[in-house]
Write a protein that holds these residues in place. Structure first.
Motif, mmCIF file in Angstrom:
data_model
loop_
_atom_site.group_PDB
_atom_site.id
_atom_site.type_symbol
_atom_site.label_atom_id
_atom_site.label_comp_id
_atom_site.label_asym_id
_atom_site.label_seq_id
_atom_site.Cartn_x
_atom_site.Cartn_y
_atom_site.Cartn_z
ATOM 1 N N TYR A 129 -5.171 -5.752 -9.716
ATOM 2 C CA TYR A 129 -4.568 -5.264 -7.922
ATOM 3 C C TYR A 129 -5.732 -3.440 -7.918
ATOM 4 N N ALA A 130 -6.638 -3.379 -8.590
ATOM 5 C CA ALA A 130 -7.552 -2.210 -8.756
ATOM 6 C C ALA A 130 -7.752 -1.332 -7.464
ATOM 7 N N GLU A 131 -7.476 -2.498 -6.527
ATOM 8 C CA GLU A 131 -7.231 -1.320 -5.344
ATOM 9 C C GLU A 131 -6.578 -1.088 -4.201
ATOM 10 N N GLU A 132 -5.317 -1.877 -4.700
ATOM 11 C CA GLU A 132 -4.055 -1.010 -3.971
ATOM 12 C C GLU A 132 -3.340 0.203 -4.051
ATOM 13 N N PRO A 133 -3.926 1.021 -4.728
ATOM 14 C CA PRO A 133 -3.324 2.511 -4.441
ATOM 15 C C PRO A 133 -4.654 3.616 -3.688
ATOM 16 N N MET A 134 -5.664 2.228 -3.506
ATOM 17 C CA MET A 134 -6.529 3.316 -2.548
ATOM 18 C C MET A 134 -6.726 2.622 -1.756
ATOM 19 N N ILE A 135 -5.873 1.872 -1.423
ATOM 20 C CA ILE A 135 -5.505 1.181 0.160
ATOM 21 C C ILE A 135 -5.035 2.301 1.217
ATOM 22 N N ALA A 136 -3.439 2.792 0.442
ATOM 23 C CA ALA A 136 -3.473 4.165 1.600
ATOM 24 C C ALA A 136 -4.369 5.191 1.993
ATOM 25 N N ILE A 137 -4.668 5.822 1.297
ATOM 26 C CA ILE A 137 -5.982 6.708 1.685
ATOM 27 C C ILE A 137 -7.249 6.053 2.531
ATOM 28 N N ALA A 138 -7.741 4.823 2.596
ATOM 29 C CA ALA A 138 -8.374 4.129 3.187
ATOM 30 C C ALA A 138 -7.987 4.243 4.387
ATOM 31 N N TRP A 139 -6.790 3.917 4.685
ATOM 32 C CA TRP A 139 -6.380 2.996 5.832
ATOM 33 C C TRP A 139 -5.975 4.790 7.138
ATOM 34 N N PRO A 185 0.607 -1.444 -0.065
ATOM 35 C CA PRO A 185 0.235 0.207 0.064
ATOM 36 C C PRO A 185 1.067 1.328 -0.042
ATOM 37 N N ALA A 186 1.909 1.141 1.110
ATOM 38 C CA ALA A 186 2.714 2.746 0.617
ATOM 39 C C ALA A 186 3.488 2.945 -1.008
ATOM 40 N N LYS A 187 3.747 2.049 -1.568
ATOM 41 C CA LYS A 187 4.725 2.041 -2.763
ATOM 42 C C LYS A 187 3.871 1.307 -4.129
#
Length: 356
Positions: A168-178, A159-161
């Motif tokens: 894995y379309a959700e991966e770039p969104m995880i950092a904000i969601a986190w 998630p950080a990079k």
């Protein structure tokens, strides 16, 4: 191009909740009965008759909470059909926080699926009735899938990079969601890894390690986020283990998971790997025979006198090998079940595997 929102879809300041304290549970002496609940996420078209038909109820009490997400008139439903099974799981926890059973299993509604455990015949009923409730109570959280792929070997997220892989379309969104889910004081992890696919069991004490208000916050995020249904649901699929263990990587030892988790003990890591490899070899030989028979049938359609082109003898040898391998694997499987049903042998194998 990935559809990455330019602004946060949810208020940036998440409520400050105390960091949970995760402590091992105390399980009861052998022979004691644990109460358990099976929480299912389903649509009105999905058949859940397998629960009453195929799950023995002789050893442990079982309560079923089946949520129909697309029927607002159903006895159990959700405020909004969004976030896939996550909305069901959170709704159950919120509504039953003060009356939880000893162990709660959170699962999908289909009985057979590729992501169910292969050695349990990919059968959700086997997962439910063979689950070791003592292990769940002792450890607090258990992913119901023992196999590491996908999620631990393949499909590990960063998630950080994040990557820009469309799979894995959700991966770039995880950092904000986190940050929106856990607040700015909980660092976005470098790695998130656990076996897929959003099915797990949690003890009552572990569920209550978080206050009800935090689950309400999680559900509010699901309801209000502008992320698509599949994206928000998959984000939760990747973070359940963090919610209930505080760790970002929860990849089990497969043989230990099967032995301690489901009473299927092959005698140790080497014996387990041997069984898995022989099972894969059997599948390959079966496919060779199936392809040969398919070709033979195609030839016979155009030439009724066709006699196999010299392949018949080789095919018969392979069929005999299949028969012997099936017998061998069935014997090993029966022995693994017997060892798993013996508490002393199971405990000894678990300790040996932990020491590797």
């Amino acid at each position: 191009m990935l559809d990455i929102p330019s602004k946060r879809p949810f208020e940036a300041s998440a409520p400050r909740f105390p960091r949970p304290t995760y402590v091992p549970g105390t399980f009861r002496p052998a022979g004691n009965v644990y109460s358990r609940t099976l929480v299912l996420a389903r649509t009105h078209e999905e058949d859940v008759g397998w629960i009453s038909r195929d799950i023995p109820t002789s050893n442990h009490t079982l309560t079923v909470a089946s949520y129909t997400v697309d029927d607002p008139l159903s006895e159990l439903t959700v405020p909004v059909n969004k976030g896939h099974e996550s909305m069901v799981y959170l709704t159950y926890i919120i509504d039953h926080y003060d009356m939880l059973n000893d162990v709660t299993m959170f699962m999908h509604s289909h009985q057979f699926a590729w992501h169910n455990n292969d050695l349990l015949n990919s059968d959700a009923a086997n997962t439910v009735w063979r689950l070791n409730l003592e292990k769940v109570t002792r450890e607090g959280y258990m992913n119901l899938r023992c196999h590491l792929q996908p999620g631990c070997v393949q499909r590990v997220l960063h998630p950080a990079k994040p990557s820009l892989d469309l799979h894995y379309a959700e991966e770039p969104m995880i950092a904000i969601a986190w940050i929106e889910l856990f607040g700015p004081t909980v660092p976005v992890p470098e790695t998130l890894a656990q076996p897929c696919c959003g099915q797990f069991a949690v003890s009552r004490d572990r569920l209550r390690a978080l206050p009800r208000e935090q689950y309400i916050h999680f559900r509010k995020w699901l309801i209000e986020t502008s992320y698509a249904d599949n994206i928000s649901g998959r984000i939760f699929e990747h973070i359940w283990h963090f919610i209930f263990t505080g760790t970002t990587e929860a990849c089990p030892n497969e043989s230990l998971c099967y032995c301690d988790g489901f009473g299927l003990c092959f005698g140790g890591e080497r014996e387990y790997r041997n069984y898995i490899e022989r099972k894969a070899e059997l599948k390959q030989i079966q496919e060779i025979v199936q392809n040969a028979e398919h070709d033979e049938a195609a030839h016979l359609k155009t030439d009724p006198s066709y006699r196999g082109g010299g392949m018949s003898a080789a095919k018969d040898k392979l069929k005999e090998k299949i028969r012997k391998m099936k017998f061998e694997l069935n014997e090993k499987f029966s022995q693994a079940l017997a060892k798993g049903d013996d508490a002393v042998q199971r405990a000894a194998e678990v300790e040996r595997t932990k020491d590797l």
